[in-house]
Design an enzyme around this catalytic site. Structure first.
Site, mmCIF file in Angstrom:
data_model
loop_
_atom_site.group_PDB
_atom_site.id
_atom_site.type_symbol
_atom_site.label_atom_id
_atom_site.label_comp_id
_atom_site.label_asym_id
_atom_site.label_seq_id
_atom_site.Cartn_x
_atom_site.Cartn_y
_atom_site.Cartn_z
ATOM 1 N N HIS A 43 -32.821 10.190 55.606
ATOM 2 C CA HIS A 43 -33.259 11.292 54.494
ATOM 3 C C HIS A 43 -32.092 10.304 53.453
ATOM 4 C CE1 HIS A 43 -28.917 12.197 55.414
ATOM 5 N NE2 HIS A 43 -29.068 12.734 54.319
ATOM 6 N N ASP A 54 -32.659 12.464 62.361
ATOM 7 C CA ASP A 54 -32.565 12.060 61.244
ATOM 8 C C ASP A 54 -32.269 10.229 61.380
ATOM 9 O OD1 ASP A 54 -32.148 11.841 58.701
ATOM 10 O OD2 ASP A 54 -30.000 12.159 57.955
ATOM 11 N N SER A 108 -23.001 10.943 53.754
ATOM 12 C CA SER A 108 -24.155 11.292 54.110
ATOM 13 C C SER A 108 -24.292 10.082 55.239
ATOM 14 C CB SER A 108 -25.831 11.214 53.427
ATOM 15 O OG SER A 108 -26.149 12.949 52.836
ATOM 16 N N CYS A 133 24.097 3.413 15.466
ATOM 17 C CA CYS A 133 24.425 4.154 16.710
ATOM 18 C C CYS A 133 23.586 5.319 15.789
ATOM 19 C CB CYS A 133 25.782 4.644 15.918
ATOM 20 S SG CYS A 133 26.218 4.497 14.085
ATOM 21 N N HIS A 176 29.781 8.212 10.611
ATOM 22 C CA HIS A 176 29.005 8.601 11.825
ATOM 23 C C HIS A 176 28.598 9.493 13.000
ATOM 24 C CE1 HIS A 176 32.329 5.609 11.012
ATOM 25 N NE2 HIS A 176 33.631 5.977 10.346
#
EC number: 3.4.21.-
Length: 1016
Positions: free
Chosen positions: A214, A223, A256, A649, A722
């Site tokens: 198929h 098949d 398949s 910082c 700071h």
């Protein structure tokens, strides 16, 4: 006796006549004998077997014949051949049955009559006691039969066949299957019919697939037809793959021919030969490709072939295409190109516009927009290759080429001028009146680049119309606030951070989960943080240095003592000199306080000072109001801790922003900061620069506007801010900034914000020290031409610092500094030359002013003119920023004093400026005194030598004129009049005689030298 056989093998006759001596003559092959020969042979055989033959006097009966058993066997075979051609009653079509019967009859006849190449032609029986001569009868029969059947031929040579042992053949199979599995090759198993199989990936693993009918468009009841040997071979090949259990729901289109071994699927399903080959599904049940189904099931079941997938895609595509086909096409559509080429072009456009691995993959659908919208070089290069492929291989599709070209052009529309957008925000971002709001809106729209929409363009056009109408209407209003009523209390409630309240982003302990953000945060940790090894101690990290000074971290408190007294001492910390609330603590815009950008106060208006901030390990501390929030850092090594490098910082702020960034945007966010933001900020940037970077990030990633910031301490003495990390601060007594979110930090971007703190460095240089050193360098170089020339070449704007003191300006004018600058800068740099001319004109007017107040007023009048020339400065260096700062301070001071005078208040700053002038003049006069002293020494040495020469050369008694000239020269040189005691040594010899002293005493070399030294 001779006998003719049609299908009797010579071996049978040999067994019958095993004890007799025979002579066998080969005859023709009986495969092609016709019916008449067979019939005659049968009659002859029956005549011999049923009729007695007379040889002489004795009769030979049937029982006496030696081949009676052979007769019975041949008779049965002849009986079967007689009925061989009869048709059996069967069902079905007449023609089909007839054809099948003919074919079967031919096969059976060929199988029956085809024997070996030789048959028994002549049998010689030796004489026994009964002397029977059968030679004549046998010769007659043989002569009659051999006329049509006898064909002599040489026996065929038998070829020896070599066979492999079973073990070697198994090794060949094993190696072949291994190659097929590794290379995903196609294998063909050949028997009477061939069966093909291929290897491909299925659901994440490599599986074996058999080719079924198929898949090629054939719908058969069976098949896959396969014999037992092929099934065994296919099963042997399937055993080379992993026997994983397959979910039934995953078996769909594309599966398949999948070969499933017994045990990899549910036990309720049917297997044969230990495997199951997928064909499709019927009524919810899987169907084996080897099973025989009815025609109804064959056409109604769902086959799982790839062709079904293409049909499932193309049929809806064709249906929707016809449904959406436009009306009013001016021509009749015909097929000009093949459907295959159309499919290829559609695939190219799909991969260019939406690159993916499978069009049905949901993950590709999610990731594709990020790839398309991104600016990765790989994506652009791939799209360029696809466009070149369209131009070269598919020139008959111009519309596809034009579409892809426009797409790439639209994608390349990226606004890279970030500086202009930021500058617009800095200049007019705080103004809420027209047309400034329109200018800001247009700037933000242009920043979007290729993300612009039609609505954005319409909005930009509307704003431009308003800008054209009101561009020249600029107003500025400033009001002075009073700190007596200033209150800026911090909230005791913690800020609600939605990013930390989502259960999906918290683990079972309630800790924040970084996810992909933590993986991309490594760009911060590796580039701008230093690893701390706890095994080496924390002593070298206690002192946090910056250029202006240093402060102490509380990282040493991580090592705790069990003594309560020691713990109580650690909590106290080390305080600095505490400053009260002043103008340096507030930020104002349009006469109103901007409270998030001000320092925190108590209820009575006094400053709230920072206390000891306790340290923790491997945490990000955010939140300034209420209790701080501690988030685990996405560390690279569980045993290491991280601290920001000196001058960086502010990276803790970007870490805090990353918490609110989406995980899918974390990569671009961190790369943009590392590659674009940090190179612009560098080490120790100003707070305004950091706020500008946050504003830029808020445009690209709006979620960061709600992000909480780390705690920020303000050091007014060192003009530094700071940003605290998890190691806290042992130094106490700082002011605290109230801001808590990114949107509040962005307030520092506005140029209209009146605040000293926006120029504070997040770490940085001591600007006061730099300014004072520059002024001292300028004073030092006034009377040193070579040093002044070097300053004018390297830092030309340093001459503007002379406006801090009228005395410095006048001294520079008298020393010819401005003339030297004009000669150096003309005609190349007219701006600098114009600046030198302005300062020279100002110095000339200062020489005419007698009072210090008049001199200051003249400097204030020229301040605006000097600032206008500085704004258009052609060189970017350190002296330019210092000059602009000093001139700006002059203007601001003048405006504030004017407002106070208009309000009726007395200005006491004049005394401060006079004291500052005296301080500068002391240093200036000291420099001048040193210069005068050096000049006097050089002058005295010159005149001493001249006078000694004159005293020897001239006779003072005879040359009175020369004596008078001598005295006049000494009087002018030493600036000592003769009527003074200091000038007694210069009087004439006659005067010395009246005093009772001899001329030798007066004018000897030694006495003259002493008098000269005294005068000096």
């Amino acid at each position: 006796m001779a006998l003719i056989f049609g299908t009797v093998n010579a071996n049978i006759l040999k067994e019958v006549f095993g004890g007799a001596r025979m002579a066998c003559v080969t005859s023709a092959h009986m495969a092609g004998a016709n019916g008449s020969i067979l019939k005659k042979a049968e009659e002859t055989s029956r005549a011999i077997m049923h009729k007695p033959v007379i040889f002489g006097e004795d009769y030979i009966t049937e029982a006496d014949l030696p081949y009676t058993p052979l007769h019975l066997e041949v008779d049965a075979e002849m009986e079967r051949m007689y009925y061989l051609g009869r048709r059996a009653l069967t069902h079905g079509k007449r023609r089909k049955v007839s054809v099948n019967n003919k074919r079967n009859r031919r096969r059976k006849v060929a199988k029956t009559y085809v024997g070996r190449d030789s048959i028994v032609e002549k049998i010689v029986v030796p004489h026994t006691e009964r002397k029977v001569d059968t030679t004549a009868a046998v010769e007659d029969i043989c002569n009659e039969a051999t006329t049509q059947l006898v064909h002599n031929s040489m026996p065929k040579r038998k070829k020896q066949k070599n066979f492999l042992p079973a073990t070697s053949l198994s090794n060949v199979y094993a190696q072949t299957w291994s190659i097929v599995r590794k290379r995903h090759m196609q294998v063909e198993i050949i028997s009477k019919k061939s069966v093909r199989a291929r290897v491909k990936r299925f659901e994440g693993s490599v599986q074996l697939f058999a080719s079924v009918r198929h898949m090629y468009g054939e719908r058969k009841r069976v098949d896959l037809r396969i014999d037992n040997w092929q099934q065994e071979t296919l099963l042997d090949l399937a055993k080379r793959f992993k026997n994983e259990r397959v979910d039934q729901s995953k078996l769909t289109f594309g599966s398949s021919g999948l070969v499933l071994r017994q045990g990899s699927y549910g036990p309720a399903h049917w297997y044969r030969h230990g495997m199951f080959i997928v064909r499709g599904r019927s009524d919810g049940m899987l169907v084996d490709a080897r099973a025989k189904v009815t025609f109804a099931v064959c056409h109604s079941m769902t086959h799982y072939s790839d062709k079904s997938i293409s049909e499932a895609f193309f049929i809806p595509y064709s249906k929707k295409f016809l449904e959406l086909r436009p009306d009013g096409i001016s021509h009749e559509c015909t097929r000009g190109v093949s459907v295959e080429r159309c499919g290829e072009v559609a695939a190219i456009l799909t991969q260019a516009l939406s690159p993916c691995g499978k069009i049905t993959c949901k993950r590709c659908m999610v990731e594709t927009p990020d790839i398309v919208e991104g600016e990765s070089g790989e994506s652009v290069t791939n799209q360029g290759k696809l466009l070149a492929m369209l131009k070269e291989q598919y020139p008959d599709f111009p519309m596809a080429e034009k579409l892809l070209t426009r797409f790439l052009q639209q994608k390349s529309l990226v606004n890279t001028n970030l500086t202009a957008c930021v500058s617009v925000k800095q200049l007019i971002g705080d103004r809420k009146q027209a047309p400034f709001t329109h200018v800001l809106a247009v700037s933000e729209i242009l920043f979007k680049g290729n993300k612009l929409t039609g609505a954005d363009l319409e909005e930009a056009s509307t704003h431009m119309l308003e800008i054209a109408r009101f561009l020249n209407n600029r107003t500025e209003n400033m009001r002075i606030g009073h700190l007596g009523s200033f209150r800026n209390k911090i909230s005791s409630k913690a800020h609600v951070n939605n990013a930390l309240m989502c259960d999906n982003q918290l683990d079972q302990n309630g800790n924040f989960i970084w996810g992909l953000r933590g993986a991309h945060a490594k760009r911060f940790l590796k580039g701008f943080f230093t690893e701390i090894d706890p095994n080496e101690g924390y002593d070298k990290y206690v002192i946090r240095k910056h250029i202006r000074g240093s402060r102490k971290l509380a990282i040493g408190n991580l090592i705790m003592s069990t003594d309560f007294q020691t713990l109580r001492q650690q909590i106290q910390g080390e305080t600095i000199e505490r400053k009260e609330i002043g103008n340096h603590c507030i930020s104002m815009r349009n006469g109103n306080y901007v409270y998030p950008c001000c320092c925190v106060t108590l209820e009575d208006g006094k400053a709230q000072y920072s206390d000891l901030k306790h340290p923790t390990k491997r945490h990000l501390v955010i939140g300034n109001s209420g209790d701080s929030k501690y988030l685990d850092l996405p560390v690279l090594n569980e045993e290491k801790m991280y601290i920001a490098n000196e001058g960086y910082c502010y990276m803790n702020i970007f870490f805090a922003l990353l918490v609110n960034v989406k995980e899918e945007d974390a990569k671009d966010f961190t790369k943009f900061i590392r590659d674009t933001i940090v190179p612009k900020l560098g080490a120790w940037p100003t707070m305004q620069d950091v706020a500008t970077a946050c504003y830029l990030l808020s445009i690209l990633y709006p979620d960061v506007l709600r992000a909480e910031l780390p705690r920020i301490l303000v050091d007014h003495d060192n003009k530094t801010m700071h940003v605290l990390d998890s190691y806290g601060s042992r130094t106490t007594g700082y002011h605290m900034l109230k801001m808590n979110t990114t949107s509040q930090l962005i307030e520092f971007v506005h140029s209209g914000l009146e605040s000293e703190m926006k120029t504070y460095n997040v770490g940085g240089m001591n600007r006061d020290v730099v300014t004072q050193g520059a002024i001292e360098m300028l004073i030092k170089s006034i009377y040193k031409p070579h040093l002044m020339k070097q300053l004018l070449e390297e830092e030309p704007y340093i001459i503007v610092l002379a406006i801090v003191s009228p005395s410095i300006l006048i001294a520079m004018y008298n020393s010819g500094t401005f003339e030297q600058a004009l000669q150096m800068w003309l005609p190349n740099t007219m701006r600098l030359a114009n600046l030198a001319a302005i300062l020279s004109a100002l110095a000339q007017k200062l020489t005419l002013a007698d009072l210090f107040v008049q001199q200051r007023n003249l400097i204030n009048e020229y301040a605006q003119v000097i600032l206008d020339n500085l704004i258009d400065g052609v060189r970017v260096n350190h002296s330019l920023s210092l000059a602009m700062e000093i001139v700006t301070i002059k203007l601001a001071t003048q405006e504030m004093d004017m407002a106070l005078r208009e309000g009726g208040y007395a200005v006491t700053s004049e005394k401060v400026h006079e004291m500052l002038e005296k301080k500068l003049c002391k240093g200036f006069e000291g420099c001048m005194g040193r210069i005068n002293l050096v000049g006097k020494i050089l002058r005295n040495q010159a005149f001493k030598k001249a006078l000694e020469i004159w005293a020897k050369a001239f006779n003072h008694e005879k040359h009175r004129r020369l004596r008078r000239t001598y005295r006049l020269v000494c009087e002018i040189a030493f600036q000592v009049p003769l009527g003074t005691p200091e000038g007694n040594h210069l009087k004439s010899r006659k005067w010395w005689r009246k005093k009772g002293k001899s001329s030798e005493e007066c004018h000897d070399k030694r006495g003259f030298s002493q008098n000269l030294q005294h005068a000096s």
